[in-house]
Design an enzyme around this catalytic site. Sequence first.
Site, PDB file in Angstrom:
ATOM      1  N   GLN A 145     140.630  26.733  92.123  1.00  6.48           N
ATOM      2  CA  GLN A 145     139.654  26.093  93.009  1.00  6.48           C
ATOM      3  C   GLN A 145     139.995  26.335  94.476  1.00  6.48           C
ATOM      4  O   GLN A 145     141.087  26.782  94.805  1.00  6.48           O
ATOM      5  CB  GLN A 145     139.625  24.581  92.734  1.00  6.48           C
ATOM      6  CG  GLN A 145     140.992  23.919  92.856  1.00  6.48           C
ATOM      7  CD  GLN A 145     141.094  22.617  92.068  1.00  6.48           C
ATOM      8  OE1 GLN A 145     140.092  21.956  91.815  1.00  6.48           O
ATOM      9  NE2 GLN A 145     142.299  22.231  91.691  1.00  6.48           N
ATOM     10  N   TYR A 174     140.034   3.267  95.035  1.00  8.56           N
ATOM     11  CA  TYR A 174     139.878   4.190  93.912  1.00  8.56           C
ATOM     12  C   TYR A 174     141.045   4.031  92.940  1.00  8.56           C
ATOM     13  O   TYR A 174     140.852   3.868  91.726  1.00  8.56           O
ATOM     14  CB  TYR A 174     139.810   5.628  94.437  1.00  8.56           C
ATOM     15  CG  TYR A 174     139.627   6.674  93.353  1.00  8.56           C
ATOM     16  CD1 TYR A 174     138.367   7.197  93.084  1.00  8.56           C
ATOM     17  CD2 TYR A 174     140.709   7.146  92.600  1.00  8.56           C
ATOM     18  CE1 TYR A 174     138.184   8.152  92.098  1.00  8.56           C
ATOM     19  CE2 TYR A 174     140.530   8.091  91.605  1.00  8.56           C
ATOM     20  CZ  TYR A 174     139.278   8.594  91.354  1.00  8.56           C
ATOM     21  OH  TYR A 174     139.098   9.534  90.371  1.00  8.56           O
ATOM     22  N   ASP A 198     146.685  14.303  93.427  1.00  9.67           N
ATOM     23  CA  ASP A 198     147.016  13.681  94.709  1.00  9.67           C
ATOM     24  C   ASP A 198     148.169  12.693  94.609  1.00  9.67           C
ATOM     25  O   ASP A 198     148.706  12.256  95.626  1.00  9.67           O
ATOM     26  CB  ASP A 198     145.776  12.995  95.292  1.00  9.67           C
ATOM     27  CG  ASP A 198     145.148  12.031  94.291  1.00  9.67           C
ATOM     28  OD1 ASP A 198     145.773  11.002  93.968  1.00  9.67           O
ATOM     29  OD2 ASP A 198     144.038  12.314  93.806  1.00  9.67           O
ATOM     30  N   ASP A 252     147.823  22.927  81.875  1.00  7.14           N
ATOM     31  CA  ASP A 252     146.499  22.555  81.376  1.00  7.14           C
ATOM     32  C   ASP A 252     146.682  21.395  80.403  1.00  7.14           C
ATOM     33  O   ASP A 252     147.517  21.456  79.491  1.00  7.14           O
ATOM     34  CB  ASP A 252     145.907  23.785  80.668  1.00  7.14           C
ATOM     35  CG  ASP A 252     144.483  23.554  80.194  1.00  7.14           C
ATOM     36  OD1 ASP A 252     144.007  22.404  80.223  1.00  7.14           O
ATOM     37  OD2 ASP A 252     143.853  24.545  79.784  1.00  7.14           O
ATOM     38  N   CYS A 253     145.891  20.347  80.544  1.00  6.58           N
ATOM     39  CA  CYS A 253     146.100  19.173  79.694  1.00  6.58           C
ATOM     40  C   CYS A 253     145.588  19.367  78.272  1.00  6.58           C
ATOM     41  O   CYS A 253     146.005  18.645  77.361  1.00  6.58           O
ATOM     42  CB  CYS A 253     145.480  17.932  80.330  1.00  6.58           C
ATOM     43  SG  CYS A 253     143.685  17.962  80.387  1.00  6.58           S
ATOM     44  N   ASP A 273     141.815  11.174  85.372  1.00  6.62           N
ATOM     45  CA  ASP A 273     141.452  11.334  86.782  1.00  6.62           C
ATOM     46  C   ASP A 273     141.119  12.798  87.069  1.00  6.62           C
ATOM     47  O   ASP A 273     141.308  13.290  88.177  1.00  6.62           O
ATOM     48  CB  ASP A 273     142.625  10.855  87.653  1.00  6.62           C
ATOM     49  CG  ASP A 273     142.264  10.805  89.127  1.00  6.62           C
ATOM     50  OD1 ASP A 273     141.091  10.561  89.442  1.00  6.62           O
ATOM     51  OD2 ASP A 273     143.167  11.018  89.961  1.00  6.62           O
TER      52      ASP A 273
END
Lengths: 360, 360
Positions: A145, A174, A198, A252-253, A273
């Site tokens: 990205q 959040y 984050d 990668d999950c 998330d």
Amino acid sequence: MAVRHYTLDFNLSTAVECASVVPGLLSIFHEQELAETIHDTNGHGYLATFVGKNGRLVILRVHSHGLVTIDLQCYEEDNVAQLDNLLNSLEKKLKVILNGNIARTKKLPPLVRGAKVDRYWPTADGRLVEYDIDKVVYEEDSPYQNIKILHSKQYGNILVLDGDVNLAESDYAYTQAITGSGKENYAGKDVLILGGGDGGILAELVKHKPKMIKSVYIDQKVIDGCKKHMRKTCGNILDSLRGDCYQILIEDCVPLLKKYVREGRTFDYVINDLTAIPISTSPEEDSTWEFLRLILDLSIRVLHPKGKYFTQGNSVNLTEALSLYEEQLGKLSCPVDFRKQVVCVPSYLEQWVFYTAWKK
Amino acid sequence: MAVRHYTLDFNLSTAVECASVVPGLLSIFHEQELAETIHDTNGHGYLATFVGKNGRLVILRVHSHGLVTIDLQCYEEDNVAQLDNLLNSLEKKLKVILNGNIARTKKLPPLVRGAKVDRYWPTADGRLVEYDIDKVVYEEDSPYQNIKILHSKQYGNILVLDGDVNLAESDYAYTQAITGSGKENYAGKDVLILGGGDGGILAELVKHKPKMIKSVYIDQKVIDGCKKHMRKTCGNILDSLRGDCYQILIEDCVPLLKKYVREGRTFDYVINDLTAIPISTSPEEDSTWEFLRLILDLSIRVLHPKGKYFTQGNSVNLTEALSLYEEQLGKLSCPVDFRKQVVCVPSYLEQWVFYTAWKK
């Protein structure tokens, strides 16, 4: 060098003849030494363009149904006071000419086009909003990205992934919402975080002394940027990939979730998330919704029977997308119940829906 | 009938010759049967306008320093799919022509100009923001101001006074902040509310069983509108001007404050919820700041020695106005201390400062 684009519009109570409006305004344009072109509109009112020596462009339209629109484009370093004068003169003159016939005057803050620092990041529900962004503090293209961290005076640094506002340093609301609004007891619990590069959720949960948090995130470059520029969100938690009660896995999950399912491993809390637009390296999940359902299904399968699944949904205005998501919740291999909550996340400039799901 | 105004901008990595860009695009415009005018820009790049038969206007500028801007204006009822196609074709073609030389492409949500329902209500710090407003539910011109109540899908009804967003039904955070964030004990206390015509503060405080609340508001028409259309804010409190523990006085607060000062009357809490742009019928207070200082001074004079004064300040970004306000706090006839708090009020789309002051 950016272009400033002013708009000044007048809604009239009754339609007017162009001939009654235009001549009075032309004198103002002529004073500005603008080269005038009058265009043939095929009966759609009056349209004139005026070009100045310094890159200025003015467009005057008197629409036949009772709307006057004025556009003024100029370069950023143009004389702002002079331009304000021009717009004010036009406004004043039109008020005299159209005496009593103006239902509404609208002069918007100028659009700044092509600026070095882009301040326009539309909301998820498609509205035009301008942020108080004054600096790009981080920008990288990762294999996954485009990553930007932008500085806002009022929101602190803002993480923007592929043009989507993800999270700002102001957005503790959040983190609160996606961890259960302070009502959960994480002490001694096993937690799985999907996404959350984050570090906000991780930084929050380690305070509660969980047994172990596994945090899975695919993009090292997001972590690198946030570690440095989003410290009001992540504190020092991203400085090390491993601590007493947490581990950050850069991968990668999907394969990991599958492995956990095979092993029969469960978590007391699964917090999803992942970004609104899913990212996956697995070729089998083509569409967004299939990917969403896959993640959801795997997440619920690794959820302890008494566990809770937290996730963010979408803009409260995207009712169709929210319904579709809730439909997915009904289609899982393991039946779940859910509730939702609408939260104001400061930097989003729109209300956001969060979900809690659990096994029936 | 509104005008939709699309913008599509390309920041180039290096400046290009117009001759290398324009011919490739012109074929797209010609397909649309647009009448073309090329303008002399005195060396400020290429500028062409294209006028369609249906009121469409396209402006193409290739700025010499490496920026291409495209404007497309059309009527609201124009064929949106066709316009999207046109913009997409232009974008695709430019990407081919400028192969690799585009640093950023920006296509904003279209500005809707001259619409029946206006969705643009800039923030106090001057940013352009679009609300999800779909209806005007109340509009009146009172002797004091223009009053609008607008319906937003996500914020509920929004009270807008003289173009300023005052409060939405979603904004309980505002009421919370200006009443002390839930940390005060109002039971058995005397309270004075200045402003607050939406009834939010009053509705909140009567729940706490105060001894007596005097609520002073100048504009009956605001109360009339809010009573009917802001019931998530005011409940039924505005249905009657008098209750067991409150009284609403429809009058200018300045003479009343002066009367209270003369009588030596004091209040445990004074809450100043007057609109940001002050309204007064007294001719002696000409400027905004003099009026602010007058209200502040009178408010502190009717404040019990152990009392608290709450008020809203301004956008957190208006640092100069905030400093000026804090300067006023230092100039009162009775010395005060103060603290401030930054709060996210959902419908404001900006962070807002609230003040608490008390006698030294």
